[in-house]
Design a protein around this motif. Structure first.
Motif, PDB file in Angstrom:
ATOM      1  N   PRO A  70       0.861  -1.189   0.000  1.00 29.70           N
ATOM      2  CA  PRO A  70       0.000   0.000   0.000  1.00 29.70           C
ATOM      3  C   PRO A  70       0.890   1.229   0.000  1.00 29.70           C
ATOM      4  O   PRO A  70       1.878   1.297   0.744  1.00 29.70           O
ATOM      5  CB  PRO A  70      -0.786  -0.137   1.314  1.00 29.70           C
ATOM      6  CG  PRO A  70       0.012  -1.065   2.170  1.00 29.70           C
ATOM      7  CD  PRO A  70       0.749  -1.980   1.249  1.00 29.70           C
ATOM      8  N   ARG A  71       0.569   2.189  -0.863  1.00 26.53           N
ATOM      9  CA  ARG A  71       1.468   3.341  -1.037  1.00 26.53           C
ATOM     10  C   ARG A  71       0.711   4.650  -0.966  1.00 26.53           C
ATOM     11  O   ARG A  71      -0.501   4.709  -1.178  1.00 26.53           O
ATOM     12  CB  ARG A  71       2.175   3.265  -2.395  1.00 26.53           C
ATOM     13  CG  ARG A  71       3.247   2.205  -2.494  1.00 26.53           C
ATOM     14  CD  ARG A  71       3.976   2.307  -3.826  1.00 26.53           C
ATOM     15  NE  ARG A  71       3.130   1.950  -4.950  1.00 26.53           N
ATOM     16  CZ  ARG A  71       3.307   2.391  -6.195  1.00 26.53           C
ATOM     17  NH1 ARG A  71       4.278   3.243  -6.468  1.00 26.53           N
ATOM     18  NH2 ARG A  71       2.502   2.002  -7.173  1.00 26.53           N
ATOM     19  N   LEU A  72       1.467   5.715  -0.691  1.00 31.31           N
ATOM     20  CA  LEU A  72       0.897   7.053  -0.789  1.00 31.31           C
ATOM     21  C   LEU A  72       0.393   7.281  -2.205  1.00 31.31           C
ATOM     22  O   LEU A  72       1.040   6.862  -3.176  1.00 31.31           O
ATOM     23  CB  LEU A  72       1.954   8.096  -0.452  1.00 31.31           C
ATOM     24  CG  LEU A  72       2.441   8.137   0.995  1.00 31.31           C
ATOM     25  CD1 LEU A  72       3.621   9.101   1.119  1.00 31.31           C
ATOM     26  CD2 LEU A  72       1.324   8.550   1.933  1.00 31.31           C
ATOM     27  N   PRO A  73      -0.730   7.966  -2.365  1.00 27.18           N
ATOM     28  CA  PRO A  73      -1.285   8.159  -3.700  1.00 27.18           C
ATOM     29  C   PRO A  73      -0.374   8.910  -4.654  1.00 27.18           C
ATOM     30  O   PRO A  73      -0.484   8.744  -5.869  1.00 27.18           O
ATOM     31  CB  PRO A  73      -2.560   8.962  -3.430  1.00 27.18           C
ATOM     32  CG  PRO A  73      -2.902   8.696  -2.006  1.00 27.18           C
ATOM     33  CD  PRO A  73      -1.598   8.518  -1.308  1.00 27.18           C
ATOM     34  N   ASN A  74       0.535   9.738  -4.108  1.00 24.30           N
ATOM     35  CA  ASN A  74       1.271  10.660  -4.972  1.00 24.30           C
ATOM     36  C   ASN A  74       2.719  10.267  -5.225  1.00 24.30           C
ATOM     37  O   ASN A  74       3.436  11.000  -5.900  1.00 24.30           O
ATOM     38  CB  ASN A  74       1.280  12.060  -4.340  1.00 24.30           C
ATOM     39  CG  ASN A  74       2.224  12.153  -3.158  1.00 24.30           C
ATOM     40  OD1 ASN A  74       2.315  11.238  -2.344  1.00 24.30           O
ATOM     41  ND2 ASN A  74       2.942  13.257  -3.071  1.00 24.30           N
ATOM     42  N   THR A  75       3.178   9.126  -4.714  1.00 25.84           N
ATOM     43  CA  THR A  75       4.607   8.843  -4.686  1.00 25.84           C
ATOM     44  C   THR A  75       4.963   7.634  -5.540  1.00 25.84           C
ATOM     45  O   THR A  75       4.341   6.575  -5.418  1.00 25.84           O
ATOM     46  CB  THR A  75       5.075   8.605  -3.240  1.00 25.84           C
ATOM     47  OG1 THR A  75       4.711   9.737  -2.438  1.00 25.84           O
ATOM     48  CG2 THR A  75       6.589   8.413  -3.178  1.00 25.84           C
ATOM     49  N   ALA A  76       5.998   7.800  -6.385  1.00 24.11           N
ATOM     50  CA  ALA A  76       6.514   6.710  -7.209  1.00 24.11           C
ATOM     51  C   ALA A  76       8.036   6.695  -7.104  1.00 24.11           C
ATOM     52  O   ALA A  76       8.699   7.680  -7.440  1.00 24.11           O
ATOM     53  CB  ALA A  76       6.093   6.887  -8.668  1.00 24.11           C
ATOM     54  N   SER A  77       8.581   5.575  -6.632  1.00 25.96           N
ATOM     55  CA  SER A  77      10.021   5.368  -6.612  1.00 25.96           C
ATOM     56  C   SER A  77      10.344   4.435  -7.767  1.00 25.96           C
ATOM     57  O   SER A  77       9.847   3.302  -7.817  1.00 25.96           O
ATOM     58  CB  SER A  77      10.457   4.764  -5.281  1.00 25.96           C
ATOM     59  OG  SER A  77      11.848   4.509  -5.264  1.00 25.96           O
ATOM     60  N   VAL A  78      11.181   4.901  -8.696  1.00 22.65           N
ATOM     61  CA  VAL A  78      11.332   4.236  -9.986  1.00 22.65           C
ATOM     62  C   VAL A  78      12.803   4.048 -10.322  1.00 22.65           C
ATOM     63  O   VAL A  78      13.606   4.977 -10.162  1.00 22.65           O
ATOM     64  CB  VAL A  78      10.662   5.068 -11.111  1.00 22.65           C
ATOM     65  CG1 VAL A  78      10.671   4.295 -12.423  1.00 22.65           C
ATOM     66  CG2 VAL A  78       9.239   5.447 -10.725  1.00 22.65           C
ATOM     67  N   ALA A  79      13.154   2.848 -10.787  1.00 21.29           N
ATOM     68  CA  ALA A  79      14.505   2.571 -11.262  1.00 21.29           C
ATOM     69  C   ALA A  79      14.504   2.508 -12.780  1.00 21.29           C
ATOM     70  O   ALA A  79      13.567   1.999 -13.399  1.00 21.29           O
ATOM     71  CB  ALA A  79      15.020   1.263 -10.685  1.00 21.29           C
ATOM     72  N   PHE A  80      15.587   3.025 -13.367  1.00 23.92           N
ATOM     73  CA  PHE A  80      15.771   3.017 -14.820  1.00 23.92           C
ATOM     74  C   PHE A  80      17.071   2.283 -15.118  1.00 23.92           C
ATOM     75  O   PHE A  80      18.140   2.910 -15.199  1.00 23.92           O
ATOM     76  CB  PHE A  80      15.813   4.446 -15.364  1.00 23.92           C
ATOM     77  CG  PHE A  80      14.564   5.236 -15.080  1.00 23.92           C
ATOM     78  CD1 PHE A  80      13.487   5.190 -15.942  1.00 23.92           C
ATOM     79  CD2 PHE A  80      14.471   6.028 -13.940  1.00 23.92           C
ATOM     80  CE1 PHE A  80      12.326   5.925 -15.680  1.00 23.92           C
ATOM     81  CE2 PHE A  80      13.329   6.762 -13.670  1.00 23.92           C
ATOM     82  CZ  PHE A  80      12.249   6.708 -14.547  1.00 23.92           C
ATOM     83  N   PRO A  81      17.029   0.947 -15.238  1.00 29.15           N
ATOM     84  CA  PRO A  81      18.260   0.179 -15.450  1.00 29.15           C
ATOM     85  C   PRO A  81      19.055   0.703 -16.643  1.00 29.15           C
ATOM     86  O   PRO A  81      18.496   1.039 -17.690  1.00 29.15           O
ATOM     87  CB  PRO A  81      17.746  -1.237 -15.708  1.00 29.15           C
ATOM     88  CG  PRO A  81      16.420  -1.289 -15.002  1.00 29.15           C
ATOM     89  CD  PRO A  81      15.841   0.087 -15.168  1.00 29.15           C
ATOM     90  N   GLY A  82      20.368   0.795 -16.437  1.00 30.03           N
ATOM     91  CA  GLY A  82      21.239   1.322 -17.482  1.00 30.03           C
ATOM     92  C   GLY A  82      21.538   2.795 -17.344  1.00 30.03           C
ATOM     93  O   GLY A  82      22.342   3.336 -18.094  1.00 30.03           O
ATOM     94  N   CYS A  83      20.875   3.451 -16.380  1.00 30.58           N
ATOM     95  CA  CYS A  83      21.112   4.876 -16.135  1.00 30.58           C
ATOM     96  C   CYS A  83      21.752   5.059 -14.757  1.00 30.58           C
ATOM     97  O   CYS A  83      21.505   4.284 -13.834  1.00 30.58           O
ATOM     98  CB  CYS A  83      19.799   5.666 -16.151  1.00 30.58           C
ATOM     99  SG  CYS A  83      18.986   5.759 -17.747  1.00 30.58           S
ATOM    100  N   GLY A  84      22.557   6.110 -14.638  1.00 27.88           N
ATOM    101  CA  GLY A  84      22.997   6.547 -13.324  1.00 27.88           C
ATOM    102  C   GLY A  84      22.012   7.562 -12.790  1.00 27.88           C
ATOM    103  O   GLY A  84      21.593   8.479 -13.511  1.00 27.88           O
TER     104      GLY A  84
END
Length: 396
Positions: A296-310
């Motif tokens: 369950p998460r806050l409605p406004n928050t996204a923690s996102v990884a972009f493989p291949g990027c620093g």
């Protein structure tokens, strides 16, 4: 090119009505609320009206609210005031070590004072394990560590948005007679939240996270709980936080919470849809990995990884493209270390080092989210592209 701010967990703009409220009281209520003359009494009435309004919105009693300069001061006050046990150099072998049990990846408002106390030998810090979604794993209170004096939990994580199930832990703390502190800075104004129902000993929050003014927050401290003050001076706030109270900011904070709670259901529905729209676009166009997706998460928050990027490089590219994001907490923005909470979740290095946080205000039109996703995708593609090799001209 317009700037698209997707870093709203760092701060939010105050409601226009809050700006007007603060300005009006700065102008019309200049008295010191500690003074006994007419101007002071008017200021005191505004301050106590704000306290009562906040208590109603937070499910607390007015006397349980201590005004502070923000969430950081409130958390520091709670930690220093609630922890009990031997101090460095004291001979207290019979009482054992002083231990604080906390969640990993605390906000610096909690992590920094705990680190300072541990470095000085005043207490030991033990961290509750997390699962892959950033939720509490196991029961650390089944066999409490020796000398447990405080349990401090982050209710909703500022980076991942994961909402921890804190209620069972708080019940256990009360049964054990161990004080508890909730970092509720991201939870208040984004979730239905009631201090007395949760059962914590104390909770910290800051007004600017729910469109209130900067420079004010509150520590909620349960009636009857003992809190040693960190500052010494006047009698204000029941002697728990001396200093002349900021009447105008208190009134603005109370109004902001009132306005947010009136719109909370609609805000939650709309903001969740915007977050899901952003995440779907990033998965489709960037092969992005969403952290804590099973929690369950806050409605406004996204923690996102972009493989291949620093992460650092991508953050700079996004800024140049007019998109605001963050590596994590704004209060830890000077750190180049991987996120402690993502480490505690057991993520591999390629995800740790390529993660960013996006957080929404909840008032963005859908087309703005689409534009942000397109800019992010373009930046990811540029950062992922290998550099062209340089051709060194032959000499001779």
């Amino acid at each position: 090119m317009s700037f698209l701010d997707l870093d709203r967990n760092a701060t939010t703009p105050p409601y226009p009505a809050v700006v007007e409220c603060v300005a009006r009281h700065l102008r019309d209520t200049p008295g010191n609320p500690g003074s006994r003359h007419a101007a002071g009494r008017r200021a005191r009435r505004v301050l106590e009206d704000a306290r009562e309004s906040l208590a109603d919105g937070l499910g607390a009693e007015p006397e349980e609210i201590v005004f502070t300069s923000g969430g950081t001061e409130a958390a520091n006050l709670a930690l220093a005031g609630l922890i009990r046990g031997p101090r460095l150099g004291e001979e207290a072998a019979d009482s054992g070590p002083t231990t604080v049990l906390v969640t990993p990846g605390e906000h610096p408002a909690v992590a920094a004072p705990l680190a300072a106390g541990a470095a000085a030998g005043r207490w030991r810090v033990r961290r509750w394990p997390l699962d892959e979604n950033g939720l509490l794993k196991g029961d650390e209170l089944e066999n409490p560590p020796p000398g447990l004096r405080l349990v401090s939990l982050i209710h909703a994580h500022n980076e991942t948005g994961a909402i921890l199930d804190v209620a069972p832990v708080l019940v256990r703390c009360n049964r054990l007679g161990v004080p508890s502190h909730l970092d509720a800075t991201q939870a208040v104004g984004k979730l239905p939240w009631a201090f007395r129902s949760l059962g914590a000993t104390a909770a910290s929050l800051g007004a600017h996270k729910f469109r209130g003014p900067r420079g004010i927050g509150a520590l909620l401290i349960r009636s009857g709980a003992k809190l040693a003050p960190s500052l010494h001076g006047g009698h204000q706030e029941g002697g728990r936080r001396p200093g002349t109270e900021p009447v105008a900011l208190a009134a603005g904070m109370a109004l902001a919470l009132e306005l947010r709670m009136k719109e909370l259901d609609d805000w939650t529905t709309h903001t969740t849809a915007l977050r899901d729209r952003l995440e779907a676009a990033l998965r489709r166009d960037c092969s992005a990995v969403i952290h804590a997706a099973g929690a369950p998460r806050l409605p406004n928050t996204a923690s996102v990884a972009f493989p291949g990027c620093g992460g650092e490089e991508l953050l700079v590219a996004l800024d140049l493209a007019g998109v605001g994001a963050s590596l994590g907490s704004a209060c830890a923005s000077g750190s180049s270390e991987p996120s402690p909470v993502l480490i505690a979740m057991g993520l591999p290095p390629e995800l740790l080092n390529s993660s960013l946080r996006f957080s929404l205000l909840g008032e963005e039109p859908p087309e703005q989210i689409d534009e942000a996703a397109a800019r992010i995708a373009a930046c990811v593609k540029r950062v992922q592209e290998p550099c062209e090799p340089r051709h060194t001209p032959k000499i001779g």
